[in-house]
Scaffold this motif. Structure first.
Motif, PDB file in Angstrom:
ATOM      1  N   UNK A  88      48.405  -0.625 -76.569  1.00 65.19           N
ATOM      2  CA  UNK A  88      49.785  -0.304 -76.253  1.00 65.19           C
ATOM      3  C   UNK A  88      50.048   1.135 -75.866  1.00 65.19           C
ATOM      4  N   UNK A  89      49.006   1.964 -75.787  1.00 68.01           N
ATOM      5  CA  UNK A  89      49.156   3.378 -75.427  1.00 68.01           C
ATOM      6  C   UNK A  89      48.445   3.663 -74.105  1.00 68.01           C
ATOM      7  N   UNK A  90      49.013   4.594 -73.345  1.00 70.76           N
ATOM      8  CA  UNK A  90      48.575   4.874 -71.987  1.00 70.76           C
ATOM      9  C   UNK A  90      47.778   6.182 -71.931  1.00 70.76           C
ATOM     10  N   UNK A  91      46.599   6.127 -71.321  1.00 69.66           N
ATOM     11  CA  UNK A  91      45.806   7.321 -71.051  1.00 69.66           C
ATOM     12  C   UNK A  91      45.713   7.540 -69.557  1.00 69.66           C
ATOM     13  N   UNK A  92      46.046   8.728 -69.086  1.00 73.17           N
ATOM     14  CA  UNK A  92      46.251   8.976 -67.657  1.00 73.17           C
ATOM     15  C   UNK A  92      45.522  10.248 -67.236  1.00 73.17           C
ATOM     16  N   UNK A  93      44.635  10.136 -66.260  1.00 67.78           N
ATOM     17  CA  UNK A  93      43.888  11.300 -65.777  1.00 67.78           C
ATOM     18  C   UNK A  93      43.380  11.040 -64.371  1.00 67.78           C
ATOM     19  N   UNK A  94      43.097  12.107 -63.639  1.00 63.66           N
ATOM     20  CA  UNK A  94      42.481  11.944 -62.315  1.00 63.66           C
ATOM     21  C   UNK A  94      41.557  13.120 -62.043  1.00 63.66           C
ATOM     22  N   UNK A  95      40.604  12.876 -61.167  1.00 64.65           N
ATOM     23  CA  UNK A  95      39.676  13.918 -60.717  1.00 64.65           C
ATOM     24  C   UNK A  95      39.509  13.826 -59.220  1.00 64.65           C
ATOM     25  N   UNK A  96      39.119  14.956 -58.645  1.00 63.94           N
ATOM     26  CA  UNK A  96      38.737  14.994 -57.239  1.00 63.94           C
ATOM     27  C   UNK A  96      37.225  14.796 -57.097  1.00 63.94           C
ATOM     28  N   UNK A  97      36.847  14.165 -55.999  1.00 66.20           N
ATOM     29  CA  UNK A  97      35.445  13.967 -55.640  1.00 66.20           C
ATOM     30  C   UNK A  97      35.267  14.382 -54.186  1.00 66.20           C
ATOM     31  N   UNK A  98      34.102  14.897 -53.878  1.00 67.08           N
ATOM     32  CA  UNK A  98      33.769  15.249 -52.497  1.00 67.08           C
ATOM     33  C   UNK A  98      32.507  14.490 -52.115  1.00 67.08           C
ATOM     34  N   UNK A  99      32.573  13.782 -50.992  1.00 63.56           N
ATOM     35  CA  UNK A  99      31.408  13.053 -50.501  1.00 63.56           C
ATOM     36  C   UNK A  99      30.490  14.053 -49.807  1.00 63.56           C
ATOM     37  N   UNK A 100      29.258  14.125 -50.262  1.00 59.74           N
ATOM     38  CA  UNK A 100      28.313  15.124 -49.754  1.00 59.74           C
ATOM     39  C   UNK A 100      28.200  15.100 -48.236  1.00 59.74           C
ATOM     40  N   UNK A 148      39.859  21.855 -53.244  1.00 62.68           N
ATOM     41  CA  UNK A 148      39.624  21.154 -54.509  1.00 62.68           C
ATOM     42  C   UNK A 148      39.466  22.153 -55.660  1.00 62.68           C
ATOM     43  N   UNK A 149      38.744  23.237 -55.424  1.00 61.83           N
ATOM     44  CA  UNK A 149      38.547  24.248 -56.463  1.00 61.83           C
ATOM     45  C   UNK A 149      39.864  24.921 -56.842  1.00 61.83           C
TER      46      UNK A 149
END
Length: 267
Positions: free
Chosen positions: A108-120, A130-131
């Protein structure tokens, strides 16, 4: 504005949900390669949540007023997509930058996160954006302490972004979170010191700046979810969920491979 102050039970549950969200990003990292589709990435994340974490993806069928149901388990925003990119059969290619945004629901609890990725291998422009966006997020987080103001967070982010020639998206912001996906307060990523509400121990909210390489104006696609830069410039975003403690802050969305504060991502 009514801000929910979390108790120890809430905080314990949030630590679990937020760690799980971050672990999904750890899991998906090695799959981000040229030739994979964002649909395939979404499916992998969805199956991991269901089968490994016994959690559910909050975005799937999420339907705020005025929107169609969101059709996927994750948001994956590539290049000039600012946020809410819907996974598709389009394949990733060299130098793409992408944000993978994960929200899990556990007990019943929400965990929320995001990250950036770079395709080589990644372009100089993409890596720099991104930095700097990563630095913006952490500068905002470091302003979190009891008695500080929401405007202190936004000011720190805006000042750093604009010092590098970038712009801050204003239509979307961070938000309170707990056993509700989106609640008060709204966390603007621009502003003035000493403005907005004061922070109190027990508040939990996301800090998730969206930074454009060009102008800040947006355009919304016909699907009513996907938001892009109006000038087609690249956009980047990082997100953590943060607890206000009695002495400062605790980042809840942390797992084994979470990038560290002040880390140079591309040395």
């Amino acid at each position: 504005m009514t801000v929910t102050i979390k108790n120890e039970h809430d905080i314990a549950k949030m630590r679990i949900a937020c760690r799980l969200a971050s672990e999904v990003l750890d899991y998906i990292t090695p799959f981000v390669k040229p030739g994979i589709t964002t649909n395939e990435l979404d499916k992998l994340c969805h199956e991991y949540m269901l089968n490994k974490q016994y959690a559910i993806p909050a975005p799937l069928n999420y339907q705020p007023s005025g929107y169609p149901p969101y059709p996927k388990a994750t948001c994956i925003s590539v290049n000039d997509v600012i946020c809410h990119g819907i996974p598709s059969d389009k394949k990733l290619k060299n130098n793409d930058i992408l944000n993978i945004d994960i929200t899990v629901v556990k007990d019943g609890y929400f965990g929320d996160t995001s990250r950036m990725f770079i395709v080589n291998p990644g372009s100089i422009l993409g890596k720099r954006l991104v930095q700097v966006t990563y630095e913006c997020m952490w500068l905002g987080i470091e302003r979190v302490q009891p008695g500080a103001y929401l405007g202190d967070i936004g000011y720190a982010i805006q000042r750093h972004a604009e010092a590098h020639g970038y712009s801050v998206v204003r239509e979307y912001c961070g938000h309170g979170i707990g056993n509700v996906f989106h609640e008060e307060p709204q966390i603007l990523h621009y502003g003035h010191p000493g403005t907005g509400i004061q922070l109190q121990p027990g508040m939990i909210f996301t800090i998730e700046p969206m930074i454009n390489a060009g102008r800040r104006e947006i355009r919304t696609m016909p699907d009513r979810w996907t938001v892009k830069t109006r000038d087609h410039s690249l956009s980047a975003q990082w997100e953590h969920t943060v607890l206000v403690t009695k002495t400062g802050y605790e980042v809840l969305t942390v797992s084994a491979n979470t990038p560290q504060p002040s880390q140079s991502l591309y040395d």
